[in-house]
Design a protein around this motif. Structure first.
Motif, PDB file in Angstrom:
ATOM      1  N   LYS A 233     -31.278 -29.762 -10.266  1.00 44.45           N
ATOM      2  CA  LYS A 233     -31.054 -29.035  -9.018  1.00 44.45           C
ATOM      3  C   LYS A 233     -31.169 -27.550  -9.291  1.00 44.45           C
ATOM      4  CE  LYS A 233     -27.589 -31.571  -6.475  1.00 44.45           C
ATOM      5  NZ  LYS A 233     -26.180 -31.542  -6.097  1.00 44.45           N
ATOM      6  N   THR A 234     -31.180 -26.780  -8.225  1.00 40.54           N
ATOM      7  CA  THR A 234     -31.045 -25.334  -8.356  1.00 40.54           C
ATOM      8  C   THR A 234     -29.884 -24.904  -7.471  1.00 40.54           C
ATOM      9  OG1 THR A 234     -32.648 -25.002  -6.590  1.00 40.54           O
ATOM     10  CG2 THR A 234     -33.475 -24.862  -8.835  1.00 40.54           C
ATOM     11  N   PRO A 235     -29.133 -23.899  -7.866  1.00 38.55           N
ATOM     12  CA  PRO A 235     -28.027 -23.424  -7.021  1.00 38.55           C
ATOM     13  C   PRO A 235     -28.569 -22.867  -5.717  1.00 38.55           C
ATOM     14  CG  PRO A 235     -27.923 -22.457  -9.222  1.00 38.55           C
ATOM     15  CD  PRO A 235     -29.213 -23.175  -9.127  1.00 38.55           C
ATOM     16  N   TRP A 236     -28.052 -23.330  -4.604  1.00 38.10           N
ATOM     17  CA  TRP A 236     -28.511 -22.898  -3.299  1.00 38.10           C
ATOM     18  C   TRP A 236     -27.306 -22.533  -2.458  1.00 38.10           C
ATOM     19  CZ3 TRP A 236     -32.859 -20.995  -2.172  1.00 38.10           C
ATOM     20  CH2 TRP A 236     -33.298 -20.869  -0.866  1.00 38.10           C
ATOM     21  N   TYR A 237     -27.424 -21.487  -1.657  1.00 36.34           N
ATOM     22  CA  TYR A 237     -26.276 -20.946  -0.930  1.00 36.34           C
ATOM     23  C   TYR A 237     -25.690 -21.915   0.080  1.00 36.34           C
ATOM     24  CZ  TYR A 237     -29.444 -20.032   2.983  1.00 36.34           C
ATOM     25  OH  TYR A 237     -30.321 -20.171   4.018  1.00 36.34           O
TER      26      TYR A 237
ATOM     27  N   ALA B 127     -20.324 -26.916  -1.705  1.00 33.13           N
ATOM     28  CA  ALA B 127     -19.519 -27.811  -2.543  1.00 33.13           C
ATOM     29  C   ALA B 127     -19.884 -27.658  -4.019  1.00 33.13           C
ATOM     30  CB  ALA B 127     -19.708 -29.251  -2.094  1.00 33.13           C
ATOM     31  N   ASP B 128     -21.171 -27.505  -4.316  1.00 32.18           N
ATOM     32  CA  ASP B 128     -21.603 -27.284  -5.701  1.00 32.18           C
ATOM     33  C   ASP B 128     -21.173 -25.915  -6.194  1.00 32.18           C
ATOM     34  OD1 ASP B 128     -22.757 -29.759  -5.961  1.00 32.18           O
ATOM     35  OD2 ASP B 128     -24.785 -29.065  -5.495  1.00 32.18           O
ATOM     36  N   LEU B 129     -21.213 -24.926  -5.322  1.00 31.99           N
ATOM     37  CA  LEU B 129     -20.876 -23.559  -5.730  1.00 31.99           C
ATOM     38  C   LEU B 129     -19.386 -23.404  -6.007  1.00 31.99           C
ATOM     39  CD1 LEU B 129     -23.063 -21.481  -3.261  1.00 31.99           C
ATOM     40  CD2 LEU B 129     -23.625 -22.235  -5.560  1.00 31.99           C
ATOM     41  N   PHE B 130     -18.540 -24.145  -5.289  1.00 30.75           N
ATOM     42  CA  PHE B 130     -17.094 -24.021  -5.482  1.00 30.75           C
ATOM     43  C   PHE B 130     -16.656 -24.480  -6.871  1.00 30.75           C
ATOM     44  CE2 PHE B 130     -16.455 -23.636  -0.817  1.00 30.75           C
ATOM     45  CZ  PHE B 130     -15.596 -22.552  -0.848  1.00 30.75           C
TER      46      PHE B 130
ATOM     47  N   ILE C   3     -16.417 -15.496  -9.755  1.00 27.29           N
ATOM     48  CA  ILE C   3     -17.448 -16.337 -10.346  1.00 27.29           C
ATOM     49  C   ILE C   3     -17.129 -16.499 -11.831  1.00 27.29           C
ATOM     50  CG2 ILE C   3     -19.910 -16.571 -10.813  1.00 27.29           C
ATOM     51  CD1 ILE C   3     -20.374 -14.714  -8.390  1.00 27.29           C
ATOM     52  N   ILE C   4     -17.088 -17.740 -12.303  1.00 29.04           N
ATOM     53  CA  ILE C   4     -16.716 -18.025 -13.688  1.00 29.04           C
ATOM     54  C   ILE C   4     -17.916 -17.754 -14.597  1.00 29.04           C
ATOM     55  CG2 ILE C   4     -15.824 -19.778 -15.256  1.00 29.04           C
ATOM     56  CD1 ILE C   4     -14.594 -21.143 -12.830  1.00 29.04           C
TER      57      ILE C   4
ATOM     58  N   ARG D  52     -27.763 -16.860 -13.341  1.00 27.54           N
ATOM     59  CA  ARG D  52     -28.259 -15.782 -12.494  1.00 27.54           C
ATOM     60  C   ARG D  52     -28.460 -16.260 -11.062  1.00 27.54           C
ATOM     61  NH1 ARG D  52     -31.511 -14.691 -17.037  1.00 27.54           N
ATOM     62  NH2 ARG D  52     -33.264 -15.791 -16.057  1.00 27.54           N
ATOM     63  N   ARG D  53     -29.048 -17.434 -10.920  1.00 29.49           N
ATOM     64  CA  ARG D  53     -29.280 -17.975  -9.578  1.00 29.49           C
ATOM     65  C   ARG D  53     -27.970 -18.356  -8.896  1.00 29.49           C
ATOM     66  NH1 ARG D  53     -34.821 -21.495 -10.299  1.00 29.49           N
ATOM     67  NH2 ARG D  53     -36.090 -19.710 -10.878  1.00 29.49           N
ATOM     68  N   LEU D  54     -27.004 -18.847  -9.664  1.00 29.19           N
ATOM     69  CA  LEU D  54     -25.694 -19.189  -9.113  1.00 29.19           C
ATOM     70  C   LEU D  54     -25.007 -17.950  -8.561  1.00 29.19           C
ATOM     71  CD1 LEU D  54     -23.251 -21.392  -9.064  1.00 29.19           C
ATOM     72  CD2 LEU D  54     -22.467 -20.018 -10.969  1.00 29.19           C
ATOM     73  N   THR D  55     -25.084 -16.852  -9.299  1.00 25.03           N
ATOM     74  CA  THR D  55     -24.458 -15.603  -8.865  1.00 25.03           C
ATOM     75  C   THR D  55     -25.024 -15.126  -7.544  1.00 25.03           C
ATOM     76  OG1 THR D  55     -24.089 -14.999 -11.167  1.00 25.03           O
ATOM     77  CG2 THR D  55     -23.954 -13.245  -9.553  1.00 25.03           C
ATOM     78  N   SER D  56     -26.348 -15.133  -7.432  1.00 26.24           N
ATOM     79  CA  SER D  56     -26.941 -14.678  -6.174  1.00 26.24           C
ATOM     80  C   SER D  56     -26.676 -15.662  -5.044  1.00 26.24           C
ATOM     81  CB  SER D  56     -28.429 -14.429  -6.346  1.00 26.24           C
ATOM     82  OG  SER D  56     -29.077 -15.592  -6.779  1.00 26.24           O
ATOM     83  N   ALA D  57     -26.601 -16.967  -5.345  1.00 27.26           N
ATOM     84  CA  ALA D  57     -26.307 -17.965  -4.308  1.00 27.26           C
ATOM     85  C   ALA D  57     -24.879 -17.817  -3.793  1.00 27.26           C
ATOM     86  CB  ALA D  57     -26.527 -19.370  -4.852  1.00 27.26           C
TER      87      ALA D  57
END
Length: 81
Positions: free
Chosen positions: A26-30, A34-37, A46-47, A60-65
């Motif tokens: 997967k890729t982190p998406w805004y 549920a995945d981002l939490f 952000i951990i 990097r993608r998680l941070t921007s998402a």
């Protein structure tokens, strides 16, 4: 001998060495809040990569998402009770 300072031992935190997003393909998406939490602390921070075990690309993608989701009010900026 009394002049020597005692060293306080730091606790070693065991971290998974595999990336969650690479494993799930997967890729982190805004919009997938549920995945981002999973990667945000209870206070809303952000951990870091060293704690979550993510690879650099997905961190990097998680941070921007997460920032995008916060801006669209899908996630809170600060955790509260």
């Amino acid at each position: 001998m009394a002049d020597k300072k005692r060293r306080i031992q730091k606790r070693k935190i065991t971290v998974p060495k595999n990336c969650y997003f690479c494993k799930e393909e997967k890729t982190p998406w805004y919009s997938e809040a549920a995945d981002l939490f999973k990667f945000v602390s209870d206070r809303g921070k952000i951990i870091t990569r060293t704690r979550t075990g993510l690879c650099a690309k997905h961190q990097r993608r998680l941070t921007s998402a997460v920032k995008h989701a916060r801006h669209l009010a899908l996630m809170p900026f600060v955790g509260g009770e």
